[in-house]
Write a protein that holds these residues in place. Structure first.
Motif, mmCIF file in Angstrom:
data_model
loop_
_atom_site.group_PDB
_atom_site.id
_atom_site.type_symbol
_atom_site.label_atom_id
_atom_site.label_comp_id
_atom_site.label_asym_id
_atom_site.label_seq_id
_atom_site.Cartn_x
_atom_site.Cartn_y
_atom_site.Cartn_z
ATOM 1 N N LEU A 1 13.137 -1.384 -33.153
ATOM 2 C CA LEU A 1 13.217 -2.107 -31.699
ATOM 3 C C LEU A 1 14.587 -2.002 -31.304
ATOM 4 O O LEU A 1 14.792 -2.617 -30.059
ATOM 5 C CB LEU A 1 12.349 -3.195 -32.091
ATOM 6 C CG LEU A 1 11.006 -3.322 -33.029
ATOM 7 C CD1 LEU A 1 10.977 -4.962 -32.645
ATOM 8 C CD2 LEU A 1 10.106 -3.365 -31.325
ATOM 9 N N ARG A 2 16.031 -2.033 -31.990
ATOM 10 C CA ARG A 2 17.304 -1.989 -31.532
ATOM 11 C C ARG A 2 17.490 -0.812 -30.789
ATOM 12 O O ARG A 2 18.734 -0.850 -30.409
ATOM 13 C CB ARG A 2 18.233 -2.818 -32.405
ATOM 14 C CG ARG A 2 17.718 -4.319 -32.242
ATOM 15 C CD ARG A 2 18.785 -5.386 -33.740
ATOM 16 N NE ARG A 2 18.581 -6.311 -33.958
ATOM 17 C CZ ARG A 2 19.372 -7.029 -34.416
ATOM 18 N NH1 ARG A 2 20.063 -6.300 -35.969
ATOM 19 N NH2 ARG A 2 18.824 -8.927 -35.027
ATOM 20 N N ASN A 3 16.778 -0.305 -31.670
ATOM 21 C CA ASN A 3 17.276 1.841 -31.192
ATOM 22 C C ASN A 3 16.393 2.203 -29.918
ATOM 23 O O ASN A 3 14.951 2.367 -29.788
ATOM 24 C CB ASN A 3 16.324 2.590 -32.335
ATOM 25 C CG ASN A 3 16.898 3.455 -32.446
ATOM 26 O OD1 ASN A 3 16.931 4.224 -31.121
ATOM 27 N ND2 ASN A 3 17.607 4.207 -33.336
ATOM 28 N N GLY A 4 17.005 2.071 -29.045
ATOM 29 C CA GLY A 4 17.145 2.640 -27.777
ATOM 30 C C GLY A 4 16.299 4.207 -27.541
ATOM 31 O O GLY A 4 15.224 3.794 -26.795
ATOM 32 N N GLU A 5 16.454 4.394 -28.550
ATOM 33 C CA GLU A 5 15.556 6.312 -28.479
ATOM 34 C C GLU A 5 14.765 6.366 -29.205
ATOM 35 O O GLU A 5 13.163 6.524 -28.712
ATOM 36 C CB GLU A 5 16.567 7.370 -29.492
ATOM 37 C CG GLU A 5 17.497 7.807 -29.043
ATOM 38 C CD GLU A 5 18.474 9.035 -29.902
ATOM 39 O OE1 GLU A 5 17.777 9.293 -31.100
ATOM 40 O OE2 GLU A 5 18.908 9.293 -28.868
ATOM 41 N N GLN A 6 13.942 5.173 -30.110
ATOM 42 C CA GLN A 6 12.901 4.753 -30.696
ATOM 43 C C GLN A 6 12.419 4.029 -29.583
ATOM 44 O O GLN A 6 10.504 4.359 -29.558
ATOM 45 C CB GLN A 6 13.168 4.035 -31.507
ATOM 46 C CG GLN A 6 13.518 4.358 -33.664
ATOM 47 C CD GLN A 6 12.379 4.802 -33.691
ATOM 48 O OE1 GLN A 6 11.860 5.979 -33.271
ATOM 49 N NE2 GLN A 6 12.189 4.843 -35.401
ATOM 50 N N LEU A 7 12.288 3.568 -28.717
ATOM 51 C CA LEU A 7 11.436 2.422 -27.848
ATOM 52 C C LEU A 7 11.258 3.336 -27.051
ATOM 53 O O LEU A 7 10.389 3.659 -26.453
ATOM 54 C CB LEU A 7 12.988 1.617 -27.226
ATOM 55 C CG LEU A 7 12.726 0.341 -27.770
ATOM 56 C CD1 LEU A 7 14.369 -0.926 -26.521
ATOM 57 C CD2 LEU A 7 11.961 -0.541 -28.504
ATOM 58 N N LEU A 8 12.148 4.481 -26.290
ATOM 59 C CA LEU A 8 11.724 5.466 -25.944
ATOM 60 C C LEU A 8 10.163 6.496 -25.984
ATOM 61 O O LEU A 8 9.510 7.011 -25.387
ATOM 62 C CB LEU A 8 12.420 6.584 -24.910
ATOM 63 C CG LEU A 8 13.088 7.755 -24.254
ATOM 64 C CD1 LEU A 8 12.405 7.864 -22.554
ATOM 65 C CD2 LEU A 8 13.991 8.627 -25.065
ATOM 66 N N LEU A 9 10.270 6.863 -27.895
ATOM 67 C CA LEU A 9 9.451 7.827 -27.987
ATOM 68 C C LEU A 9 7.880 6.342 -28.129
ATOM 69 O O LEU A 9 7.097 6.578 -28.264
ATOM 70 C CB LEU A 9 9.743 7.730 -29.342
ATOM 71 C CG LEU A 9 8.642 9.077 -30.279
ATOM 72 C CD1 LEU A 9 8.353 9.873 -29.640
ATOM 73 C CD2 LEU A 9 9.528 8.623 -31.319
ATOM 74 N N THR A 10 8.126 4.892 -28.486
ATOM 75 C CA THR A 10 6.951 4.607 -28.639
ATOM 76 C C THR A 10 6.714 3.758 -28.070
ATOM 77 O O THR A 10 5.783 2.882 -28.059
ATOM 78 C CB THR A 10 7.423 3.824 -30.513
ATOM 79 O OG1 THR A 10 8.158 2.588 -29.719
ATOM 80 C CG2 THR A 10 7.730 4.113 -31.862
ATOM 81 N N LEU A 11 6.989 3.505 -26.871
ATOM 82 C CA LEU A 11 6.787 2.141 -25.965
ATOM 83 C C LEU A 11 7.176 3.364 -24.777
ATOM 84 O O LEU A 11 5.897 2.617 -23.682
ATOM 85 C CB LEU A 11 7.574 1.022 -26.053
ATOM 86 C CG LEU A 11 7.310 -0.465 -26.772
ATOM 87 C CD1 LEU A 11 8.316 -1.348 -27.272
ATOM 88 C CD2 LEU A 11 5.787 -0.202 -27.005
ATOM 89 N N LEU A 12 8.057 3.518 -24.013
ATOM 90 C CA LEU A 12 8.277 3.972 -23.094
ATOM 91 C C LEU A 12 7.202 5.270 -22.768
ATOM 92 O O LEU A 12 6.640 4.889 -21.405
ATOM 93 C CB LEU A 12 9.446 4.344 -22.567
ATOM 94 C CG LEU A 12 10.555 4.522 -21.025
ATOM 95 C CD1 LEU A 12 9.448 3.631 -19.665
ATOM 96 C CD2 LEU A 12 10.929 4.763 -20.827
#
Length: 262
Positions: free
Chosen positions: A44-55
């Motif tokens: 949840l603190r990883n920007g790339e992960q948030l891009l992939l999983t939410l945005l």
């Protein structure tokens, strides 16, 4: 005499000292939950992960809801769109995100170290699965709220989606770990992202696949179909659920046979 101190490297912070009677390790369930919390927090603190999983799933949800030229099938359009996007979200977290994170942990020796710790191999894998489930729950809440703003009406049909989500998490986590445990980290990064694009484009995740019935045997098409039928028609798609269960079983057996910890 005071109780010995043991080092605990969980989500509360690396190097945190924890009192345990006689220096014994914490109970297994506690270790697994801490590992799951740590991995979920890092994701949840990883920007790339948030891009992939939410945005990206959120953007796809808006596009599917608003672009009426895309054929989602018969039924309530926001519900069908949410079903397809939830399938994409599961694949993003359970397969792509998990494969990349595990692949680099393996390359850096983290898996080997954790596997020889009191957490153990079984605890490490259980923690990863629980972390994926926690992240998927966050995705369901966020994407469900967005779908509500786009016209979707939450109902009891959401409960019908639970079996598909759980089987999807099991199948794609197993496949992600299999990829991470057999391919070099750089190859895992490339392959995981490439497969994500392929499944989004024609794997039956967000839209009914034009390659059916051939694609019906794919876990992506099975997951997309099961979620669209659950949310759009309010029915359990037993065939796709069986396909997901078989993929989860095959992926788990393959991991047990070929996964390499270093």
């Amino acid at each position: 005499m005071s109780a010995p101190l043991t080092k605990d490297t969980d989500a509360d912070g690396p190097g945190r000292l924890d009192f345990t009677p006689g220096g014994a390790a914490a109970p297994f369930a506690r270790r697994v939950l801490r590992q799951a919390r740590f991995e979920a927090t890092i994701a949840l603190r990883n920007g790339e992960q948030l891009l992939l999983t939410l945005l990206l799933p959120a953007l796809v949800l808006v596009a599917l809801t608003r672009v009426t030229s895309l054929d989602l099938g018969a039924g309530d359009r926001p519900a069908l769109a949410l079903g397809g996007v939830l399938a994409l979200a599961v694949v993003s977290t359970a397969f792509t995100g998990q494969a990349i994170a595990t692949g680099f942990d393996r390359r850096n020796g983290v898996l080997r170290l954790l596997a020889t710790s009191p957490l153990g191999r079984g605890g490490l894998l259980a923690g990863k699965v629980l972390a994926v489930l926690a992240l998927v729950l966050v995705q369901v809440l966020v994407l469900g709220a967005l779908a509500g703003a786009l016209g979707w009406s939450p109902s009891g049909r959401l409960l019908l989606a639970v079996p598909a989500v759980l089987l999807g998490v099991a199948a794609f986590t197993a496949l992600g770990l299999l990829l991470a445990g057999t391919v070099r980290a750089e190859g895992t990064l490339a392959a995981a992202n490439f497969v994500w694009v392929l499944l989004l484009a024609g794997g039956g995740l967000v839209l009914p696949s034009p390659l059916a019935p051939v694609s019906d045997a794919l876990p992506s098409a099975a997951l997309g179909t099961a979620l669209r039928e659950a949310l759009g028609a309010g029915t359990l798609a037993l065939g796709p659920l069986l396909v997901l269960a078989l993929w989860a079983l095959a992926g788990g057996l393959a991991c047990a046979r070929w996964f390499r910890w270093e």
